[in-house]
Design a protein around this motif. Structure first.
Motif, PDB file in Angstrom:
ATOM      1  N   PHE A   1      68.222  38.971  55.418  1.00 30.17           N
ATOM      2  CA  PHE A   1      67.929  39.703  56.657  1.00 30.17           C
ATOM      3  C   PHE A   1      66.456  39.542  57.023  1.00 30.17           C
ATOM      4  N   MET A   2      65.586  39.693  56.027  1.00 27.37           N
ATOM      5  CA  MET A   2      64.151  39.606  56.334  1.00 27.37           C
ATOM      6  C   MET A   2      63.701  38.163  56.602  1.00 27.37           C
ATOM      7  N   LEU A   3      64.412  37.185  56.050  1.00 24.47           N
ATOM      8  CA  LEU A   3      64.017  35.787  56.265  1.00 24.47           C
ATOM      9  C   LEU A   3      64.482  35.249  57.617  1.00 24.47           C
TER      10      LEU A   3
ATOM     11  N   GLY B   1      79.572  39.492  57.619  1.00 22.56           N
ATOM     12  CA  GLY B   1      79.463  39.065  56.221  1.00 22.56           C
ATOM     13  C   GLY B   1      78.479  39.967  55.499  1.00 22.56           C
ATOM     14  N   SER B   2      77.481  39.373  54.845  1.00 19.41           N
ATOM     15  CA  SER B   2      76.519  40.191  54.086  1.00 19.41           C
ATOM     16  C   SER B   2      75.568  40.957  54.985  1.00 19.41           C
ATOM     17  N   ASN B   3      75.355  40.477  56.214  1.00 21.28           N
ATOM     18  CA  ASN B   3      74.331  41.138  57.043  1.00 21.28           C
ATOM     19  C   ASN B   3      74.549  42.634  57.165  1.00 21.28           C
TER      20      ASN B   3
ATOM     21  N   GLY C   1      68.208  46.817  54.940  1.00 17.12           N
ATOM     22  CA  GLY C   1      67.219  46.781  56.028  1.00 17.12           C
ATOM     23  C   GLY C   1      65.775  46.578  55.611  1.00 17.12           C
ATOM     24  N   GLY C   2      65.533  46.302  54.329  1.00 18.16           N
ATOM     25  CA  GLY C   2      64.158  46.076  53.884  1.00 18.16           C
ATOM     26  C   GLY C   2      63.599  44.767  54.423  1.00 18.16           C
ATOM     27  N   ILE C   3      62.337  44.824  54.876  1.00 19.62           N
ATOM     28  CA  ILE C   3      61.682  43.624  55.437  1.00 19.62           C
ATOM     29  C   ILE C   3      60.272  43.565  54.861  1.00 19.62           C
TER      30      ILE C   3
ATOM     31  N   LYS D   1      87.902  29.754  61.489  1.00 22.95           N
ATOM     32  CA  LYS D   1      87.397  29.379  60.163  1.00 22.95           C
ATOM     33  C   LYS D   1      87.119  27.880  60.151  1.00 22.95           C
ATOM     34  N   VAL D   2      85.960  27.504  59.644  1.00 27.06           N
ATOM     35  CA  VAL D   2      85.652  26.069  59.517  1.00 27.06           C
ATOM     36  C   VAL D   2      86.446  25.519  58.338  1.00 27.06           C
ATOM     37  N   ILE D   3      87.261  24.490  58.615  1.00 25.35           N
ATOM     38  CA  ILE D   3      88.120  23.973  57.532  1.00 25.35           C
ATOM     39  C   ILE D   3      87.849  22.508  57.196  1.00 25.35           C
TER      40      ILE D   3
ATOM     41  N   ILE E   1      79.861  29.370  64.973  1.00 25.44           N
ATOM     42  CA  ILE E   1      81.281  29.579  64.623  1.00 25.44           C
ATOM     43  C   ILE E   1      81.358  30.585  63.472  1.00 25.44           C
ATOM     44  N   ASP E   2      82.253  31.560  63.589  1.00 23.28           N
ATOM     45  CA  ASP E   2      82.457  32.501  62.482  1.00 23.28           C
ATOM     46  C   ASP E   2      83.929  32.879  62.400  1.00 23.28           C
ATOM     47  N   GLU E   3      84.395  33.013  61.179  1.00 17.73           N
ATOM     48  CA  GLU E   3      85.814  33.360  61.004  1.00 17.73           C
ATOM     49  C   GLU E   3      86.081  34.838  61.276  1.00 17.73           C
TER      50      GLU E   3
ATOM     51  N   GLY F   1      77.550  33.546  51.318  1.00 17.28           N
ATOM     52  CA  GLY F   1      78.234  33.497  50.017  1.00 17.28           C
ATOM     53  C   GLY F   1      79.334  32.459  49.895  1.00 17.28           C
ATOM     54  N   THR F   2      79.847  31.927  51.023  1.00 20.40           N
ATOM     55  CA  THR F   2      80.915  30.923  50.894  1.00 20.40           C
ATOM     56  C   THR F   2      80.411  29.496  51.123  1.00 20.40           C
ATOM     57  N   SER F   3      79.095  29.327  51.084  1.00 18.42           N
ATOM     58  CA  SER F   3      78.517  28.006  51.364  1.00 18.42           C
ATOM     59  C   SER F   3      78.998  26.940  50.375  1.00 18.42           C
TER      60      SER F   3
ATOM     61  N   MET G   1      70.263  32.697  50.530  1.00 20.46           N
ATOM     62  CA  MET G   1      69.170  33.621  50.873  1.00 20.46           C
ATOM     63  C   MET G   1      68.987  34.742  49.843  1.00 20.46           C
ATOM     64  N   CYS G   2      69.861  34.792  48.844  1.00 21.81           N
ATOM     65  CA  CYS G   2      69.774  35.799  47.781  1.00 21.81           C
ATOM     66  C   CYS G   2      69.695  37.202  48.408  1.00 21.81           C
ATOM     67  N   GLY G   3      68.768  38.034  47.918  1.00 22.68           N
ATOM     68  CA  GLY G   3      68.707  39.412  48.427  1.00 22.68           C
ATOM     69  C   GLY G   3      67.780  39.576  49.607  1.00 22.68           C
TER      70      GLY G   3
ATOM     71  N   GLY H   1      75.693  35.151  60.813  1.00 21.32           N
ATOM     72  CA  GLY H   1      75.159  36.194  59.949  1.00 21.32           C
ATOM     73  C   GLY H   1      73.663  36.365  60.114  1.00 21.32           C
ATOM     74  N   SER H   2      73.019  36.858  59.056  1.00 22.27           N
ATOM     75  CA  SER H   2      71.573  37.151  59.076  1.00 22.27           C
ATOM     76  C   SER H   2      70.754  35.937  59.477  1.00 22.27           C
ATOM     77  N   ILE H   3      71.238  34.740  59.141  1.00 24.91           N
ATOM     78  CA  ILE H   3      70.502  33.518  59.481  1.00 24.91           C
ATOM     79  C   ILE H   3      71.047  32.891  60.756  1.00 24.91           C
TER      80      ILE H   3
HETATM   81  C1  LIG Z   1      73.788  45.855  49.092  1.00 24.37           C
HETATM   82  C2  LIG Z   1      72.916  44.803  49.714  1.00 24.37           C
HETATM   83  C3  LIG Z   1      71.627  45.126  50.136  1.00 24.37           C
HETATM   84  C4  LIG Z   1      70.819  44.156  50.729  1.00 24.37           C
HETATM   85  N1  LIG Z   1      69.587  44.524  51.213  1.00 24.37           N
HETATM   86  C5  LIG Z   1      68.811  43.608  51.840  1.00 24.37           C
HETATM   87  C6  LIG Z   1      67.558  43.980  52.396  1.00 24.37           C
HETATM   88  O1  LIG Z   1      67.143  45.137  52.311  1.00 24.37           O
HETATM   89  N2  LIG Z   1      66.832  43.022  53.048  1.00 24.37           N
HETATM   90  C7  LIG Z   1      67.256  41.727  53.153  1.00 24.37           C
HETATM   91  O2  LIG Z   1      66.546  40.902  53.729  1.00 24.37           O
HETATM   92  N3  LIG Z   1      68.452  41.356  52.635  1.00 24.37           N
HETATM   93  C8  LIG Z   1      69.236  42.253  51.977  1.00 24.37           C
HETATM   94  N4  LIG Z   1      70.430  41.876  51.453  1.00 24.37           N
HETATM   95  C9  LIG Z   1      70.783  40.435  51.418  1.00 24.37           C
HETATM   96  C10 LIG Z   1      71.304  39.961  52.759  1.00 24.37           C
HETATM   97  O3  LIG Z   1      72.378  40.782  53.167  1.00 24.37           O
HETATM   98  C11 LIG Z   1      71.766  38.513  52.634  1.00 24.37           C
HETATM   99  O4  LIG Z   1      70.780  37.708  52.017  1.00 24.37           O
HETATM  100  C12 LIG Z   1      72.023  37.918  54.014  1.00 24.37           C
HETATM  101  O5  LIG Z   1      72.894  38.744  54.755  1.00 24.37           O
HETATM  102  C13 LIG Z   1      72.599  36.505  53.910  1.00 24.37           C
HETATM  103  O6  LIG Z   1      72.618  35.984  55.209  1.00 24.37           O
HETATM  104  P1  LIG Z   1      73.504  34.715  55.588  1.00 24.37           P
HETATM  105  O7  LIG Z   1      73.347  34.503  57.040  1.00 24.37           O
HETATM  106  O8  LIG Z   1      73.191  33.626  54.640  1.00 24.37           O
HETATM  107  O9  LIG Z   1      75.004  35.189  55.250  1.00 24.37           O
HETATM  108  P2  LIG Z   1      75.933  36.218  56.027  1.00 24.37           P
HETATM  109  O10 LIG Z   1      75.163  37.264  56.734  1.00 24.37           O
HETATM  110  O11 LIG Z   1      76.980  36.651  55.039  1.00 24.37           O
HETATM  111  O12 LIG Z   1      76.619  35.299  57.144  1.00 24.37           O
HETATM  112  C14 LIG Z   1      77.468  34.227  56.800  1.00 24.37           C
HETATM  113  C15 LIG Z   1      78.583  34.179  57.848  1.00 24.37           C
HETATM  114  O13 LIG Z   1      79.303  32.971  57.646  1.00 24.37           O
HETATM  115  C16 LIG Z   1      80.660  33.216  57.954  1.00 24.37           C
HETATM  116  N5  LIG Z   1      81.454  32.181  57.295  1.00 24.37           N
HETATM  117  C17 LIG Z   1      81.462  31.852  55.976  1.00 24.37           C
HETATM  118  N6  LIG Z   1      82.318  30.841  55.743  1.00 24.37           N
HETATM  119  C18 LIG Z   1      82.872  30.520  56.942  1.00 24.37           C
HETATM  120  C19 LIG Z   1      83.845  29.545  57.364  1.00 24.37           C
HETATM  121  N7  LIG Z   1      84.424  28.689  56.503  1.00 24.37           N
HETATM  122  N8  LIG Z   1      84.172  29.515  58.670  1.00 24.37           N
HETATM  123  C20 LIG Z   1      83.612  30.370  59.570  1.00 24.37           C
HETATM  124  N9  LIG Z   1      82.711  31.298  59.223  1.00 24.37           N
HETATM  125  C21 LIG Z   1      82.340  31.375  57.928  1.00 24.37           C
HETATM  126  C22 LIG Z   1      80.883  34.609  57.400  1.00 24.37           C
HETATM  127  O14 LIG Z   1      82.009  35.241  58.031  1.00 24.37           O
HETATM  128  C23 LIG Z   1      79.566  35.306  57.721  1.00 24.37           C
HETATM  129  O15 LIG Z   1      79.626  36.042  58.927  1.00 24.37           O
HETATM  130  C24 LIG Z   1      71.276  42.830  50.880  1.00 24.37           C
HETATM  131  C25 LIG Z   1      72.581  42.506  50.469  1.00 24.37           C
HETATM  132  C26 LIG Z   1      73.395  43.477  49.897  1.00 24.37           C
HETATM  133  C27 LIG Z   1      74.781  43.105  49.477  1.00 24.37           C
END
Ligand SMILES: Cc1cc2nc3c(=O)[nH]c(=O)nc-3n(C[C@H](O)[C@H](O)[C@H](O)COP(=O)(O)OP(=O)(O)OC[C@H]3O[C@@H](n4cnc5c(N)ncnc54)[C@H](O)[C@@H]3O)c2cc1C
Length: 390
Positions: free
Chosen positions: A348-350, A48-50, A55-57, A179-181, A39-41, A211-213, A343-345, A19-21
């Motif tokens: 993407f920018m982090l 996921g959330s990405n 797109g705000g940074i 999926k990591v199990i 690894i990603d499911e 979100g599933t951490s 990473m809350c909201g 994802g974003s990170i």
């Molecule tokens: C409407 C909305 C607007 C937003 N706007 C912004 C913005 O403008 N700027 C900004 O910086 N952020 C924004 N965000 C927040 C941003 O989307 C998230 O903070 C960010 O995507 C989280 O990144 P992540 O890598 O932690 O998670 P994700 O990007 O969700 O990646 C996690 C990945 O882990 C995988 N995964 C989870 N569990 C398992 C498992 N058991 N096995 C295998 N794979 C697994 C998932 O499939 C997923 O692909 C916004 C979010 C929303 C909902």
């Protein structure tokens, strides 16, 4: 389970989540010579959330750790096309936090001192000055606002795809549809993971599962305080470009708190709202309540937009923590595991800034400023502070 290790399933670093990170981290690790597995499911990166981020940074935060990480991210995003040739629709349009109430005016002004001390290019502008920067803002009751011209925006879809392709060029391996199990352990040490179809080994596993951490943490008896909180967004039809900054209104109303919008590089207005109370859980079906609520706030701030037609709405998850700050660092009771989640909201920018910090954490080249960041984002902290600019 057969404890079978071969060269094919042994890596230097395993990243859970593309994802974003996870994807910028894969780029940073593989570029630094680590044999990296992600690894990603899901079927492809960023599902996921990405792909739901708008797109705000910005580096305009209320906390030194986020400010520092996002300052680095902005350097990466803003030079990405130059360094890789890939267009991610980066625009340095700035961020504008508006104040229509004294309370917001005071909190924005209070933050300015810290933000300036930490090197941010940001200033307070009174009503007439702000209307010069954003002439379309509703002037009724406008007290002024901050403007930080170095912040910007980019396409989360294009950016993640580009980080993914660049990481492949550097030798990263991705396993989708897995999926990591289970975590593979040796005593308390995490030495690998088992997925729905394979097992992989590495001395370092980075949990970047958004979100599933929390669910993943339970596999090794860890309570990782990440709670999915759903947010909706919308995009309009494209119109000629007239608006540069992201506009953020932190004034609470009866049914929402923050509201933010900007005009994307390709002309569409994209907007997003934080509902009040928060909607906890993983349901990402769009609601009928969102659009009337969000469009009212959009039109209150910029009446000129009332003819615009909305093309699409969507809903996604903010991986929230109790204080609104990420969880980053080693987990003392589980050697071999690093958290990069919550990473809350702002995931993407982090992403790009955090990715480089993770490499320094693993290769032992942490700088003094990294140690301060890690202390603030320590997963074991007391969660007493609260992020003001969530
Ligand atoms: C409407 C909305 C607007 C937003 N706007 C912004 C913005 O403008 N700027 C900004 O910086 N952020 C924004 N965000 C927040 C941003 O989307 C998230 O903070 C960010 O995507 C989280 O990144 P992540 O890598 O932690 O998670 P994700 O990007 O969700 O990646 C996690 C990945 O882990 C995988 N995964 C989870 N569990 C398992 C498992 N058991 N096995 C295998 N794979 C697994 C998932 O499939 C997923 O692909 C916004 C979010 C929303 C909902």
């Amino acid at each position: 389970m057969t404890d079978y290790q071969s060269e094919g399933n042994k890596f230097d670093v395993i990243i859970l989540g593309a994802g974003s990170i996870g994807v910028p981290a894969a780029y940073a690790f593989s570029k630094s010579g680590f044999k990296t597995l992600v690894i990603d499911e899901e079927a492809s990166p960023g599902q996921g959330s990405n792909k739901r981020a708008i797109g705000g940074i910005r580096a305009t935060h209320s906390d030194p750790a986020k400010i520092a990480l996002c300052q680095r991210s902005i350097e990466v995003f803003s030079t990405w096309q130059e360094s890789t040739g890939d267009d991610i629709e980066w625009v340095r349009g700035g961020y504008c936090f508006v104040a229509y109430c004294e309370e917001e005016q005071n909190s924005l002004k209070d933050l300015l001192r810290l933000q300036k001390e930490l090197g941010l290019n940001i200033d307070w502008h009174d009503t007439s000055q702000l209307l010069e920067i954003v002439p379309e803002l509703n002037p009724d009751g406008l007290l002024g606002g901050t403007f930080s011209p170095e912040d910007g925006n980019a396409s989360p879809l294009l950016a993640l795809l580009s980080f993914y392709r660049q990481s492949l060029k550097c030798g990263a391996t991705y396993k989708f549809h897995e999926k990591v199990i289970q975590f593979i352990t040796s005593g308390e040490k995490i030495i690998g993971v088992k997925t729905s179809s394979n097992q992989y080994y590495a001395p370092v596993t980075i949990l970047a599962a958004g979100g599933t951490s929390r669910e993943l943490g339970t596999l090794v008896d860890l309570d990782i305080p990440v709670y999915p909180d759903s947010h909706e967004a919308a995009i309009t039809e494209p119109v000629e470009r007239f608006l540069n900054p992201m506009i953020v209104d932190i004034r609470p109303t009866d049914d929402s708190s923050n509201f933010y919008f900007y005009q994307h590089f390709t002309g569409q207005i994209v907007f997003c709202i934080t509902p009040k109370p928060n909607i906890w859980g993983t349901d990402i079906r769009e609601t009928s309540a969102f659009l009337p609520m969000a469009s009212q706030r959009l039109l209150d701030l910029m009446p000129r937009l009332h003819h615009l037609r909305v093309r699409r709405t969507w809903r996604g998850l903010y991986p929230m923590t109790p204080d609104g700050f990420p969880l980053v660092g080693l987990v003392p009771e589980k050697p071999g595991l690093i958290l990069a989640t919550g990473m809350c909201g702002q995931g993407f920018m982090l992403g790009p800034g955090l990715a480089e910090l993770l490499v320094r954490l693993v290769d032992g080249s942490l700088r003094e400023d990294d140690l301060q960041i890690l202390e603030r984002l320590n997963p074991k902290r007391q969660f007493q502070a609260q992020e003001i600019l969530k």
